[in-house]
Design an enzyme around this catalytic site. Sequence first.
Site, PDB file in Angstrom:
ATOM      1  CG  ASN A   8      -1.709   1.224   1.403  1.00 29.36           C
ATOM      2  OD1 ASN A   8      -1.811   2.039   0.477  1.00 29.36           O
ATOM      3  ND2 ASN A   8      -2.319   1.398   2.570  1.00 29.36           N
ATOM      4  CE  LYS A  10      -0.187   3.396   4.595  1.00 22.25           C
ATOM      5  NZ  LYS A  10      -0.096   3.484   6.039  1.00 22.25           N
ATOM      6  CG  HIS A  92      -5.781   1.795   5.191  1.00 24.91           C
ATOM      7  ND1 HIS A  92      -5.394   2.801   6.039  1.00 24.91           N
ATOM      8  CD2 HIS A  92      -4.726   0.955   5.088  1.00 24.91           C
ATOM      9  CE1 HIS A  92      -4.150   2.571   6.434  1.00 24.91           C
ATOM     10  NE2 HIS A  92      -3.724   1.449   5.867  1.00 24.91           N
ATOM     11  CD  GLU A  94      -2.992   5.589   6.603  1.00 22.99           C
ATOM     12  OE1 GLU A  94      -2.927   5.624   5.366  1.00 22.99           O
ATOM     13  OE2 GLU A  94      -2.075   5.133   7.322  1.00 22.99           O
ATOM     14  CD  GLU A 162      -3.526  -2.606   7.425  1.00 23.01           C
ATOM     15  OE1 GLU A 162      -2.387  -2.841   7.019  1.00 23.01           O
ATOM     16  OE2 GLU A 162      -4.142  -1.558   7.167  1.00 23.01           O
ATOM     17  N   GLY A 168       2.237   2.381  10.727  1.00 22.39           N
ATOM     18  CA  GLY A 168       3.158   3.510  10.572  1.00 22.39           C
ATOM     19  C   GLY A 168       3.842   3.925  11.865  1.00 22.39           C
ATOM     20  CB  SER A 207       5.065  -1.492  11.985  1.00 25.89           C
ATOM     21  OG  SER A 207       4.582  -0.186  12.243  1.00 25.89           O
TER      22      SER A 207
HETATM   23  P1  PGA Z   1       2.814   0.399   7.607  1.00 31.13           P
HETATM   24  O1  PGA Z   1       1.360   0.573   6.944  1.00 31.13           O
HETATM   25  O2  PGA Z   1       3.384  -0.879   7.082  1.00 31.13           O
HETATM   26  O3  PGA Z   1       3.583   1.607   7.159  1.00 31.13           O
HETATM   27  O4  PGA Z   1       2.589   0.364   9.082  1.00 31.13           O
HETATM   28  C1  PGA Z   1       0.497  -0.516   6.815  1.00 31.13           C
HETATM   29  C2  PGA Z   1      -0.799  -0.067   6.217  1.00 31.13           C
HETATM   30  O5  PGA Z   1      -1.193   1.080   6.430  1.00 31.13           O
HETATM   31  O6  PGA Z   1      -1.474  -0.836   5.516  1.00 31.13           O
END
Ligand code: PGA
Length: 243
Positions: A8, A10, A92, A94, A162, A168, A207
Site C-alpha cells: 500500500n 498511500k 483502511h 486512514e 490491521e 506507521g 509496521s
Molecule cells: P505500515 O502501513 O506498514 O507503514 O505500518 C500498513 C498499512 O497502512 O497498511
Amino acid sequence: MTKLFVANWKMYKTLEEVRDFFKEFLPKVKDVSNEIVICPPSVYLQEANKLVQGSNVKIGAQNIHSELQGAFTGEISLPMVEEFCDYVLLGHSERRMQETNDIIHKKLLLVLGKKMKAILCVGERLEHRQLGDTNKILEEQLSSALHGVPSDKVANLVVAYEPVWAIGTGINATPEQAEEAHKFIRSMLSNTYGARGKNVRILYGGSVTPEDIGSLIRDQDVDGVLVGGASLNARAFAAIVKV
Ligand code: PGA
C-alpha cells in the site's frame, strides 16, 4: 494456499519513482510463487498496470467511491479503475477517519459485484485494545461490511487485520496478538460462510519489515501481509515477499 503480499503505497512516489520501482522490483521477484499486489496512488494505476504486464505482479486500487458515478469532485469510481486492477483496498483505517461502516459496506458490495477482489481492512485502535474491546470492534467492522454478502462472493474477499496502533508506528503486533485476532476473524468467517469462510485469506498489516516478516507469517492463519512504509523500497519489499 499461496500467501498474498500487498503493498500500500498511500500518497507516495512520483511517476519516475513508480517506473524505477518496477524496474528494480520485477526481476527480483520473478521466481516468487506467492501472490504479489501493488496498490499505487490512483493516478498511476494505468501506468503500473502497463509496467506489470507479463509479470507475476498484480495491481490494486487504494480506494473507490461508494457510487459508480456522480457529482463528487476529486473522487474516483470503480468503473474508472477496474480495467487497470484486480484488487481494491477498502476500509483502511486512514480512510475510516472519514468513512462509516455503512459506506465501506456499500463499496464492498460494488467491488464483489464486479468479480474483482476486495481487501477489507479491519482493526482496533489502542484504546479499544486497552479496554479489552478488540474482538467487539472486529466483529462490528466485519459484520457490518459483510451484511448481506452471499457466500458465493466470498471467494473474492480478503480480510486484512490491521491494528491501528501498529500502522506507521514501528510497533507491530506480537505474533501472538496477530494470531489471536486472525483466529477470531477466521471463526467469524467460518460461522457465517462455512467451508468458504475457512478459505478467505486473512492478512496482517502494521509496521511489517523484512526483519519481522518471518515471525509474523509462521502462523497458519496468517495468509500474507499488507505493507505500507517498507513496500516503498523495491529491495525491502522483495525481501518481504521472498520470506
Ligand atoms: P505500515 O502501513 O506498514 O507503514 O505500518 C500498513 C498499512 O497502512 O497498511
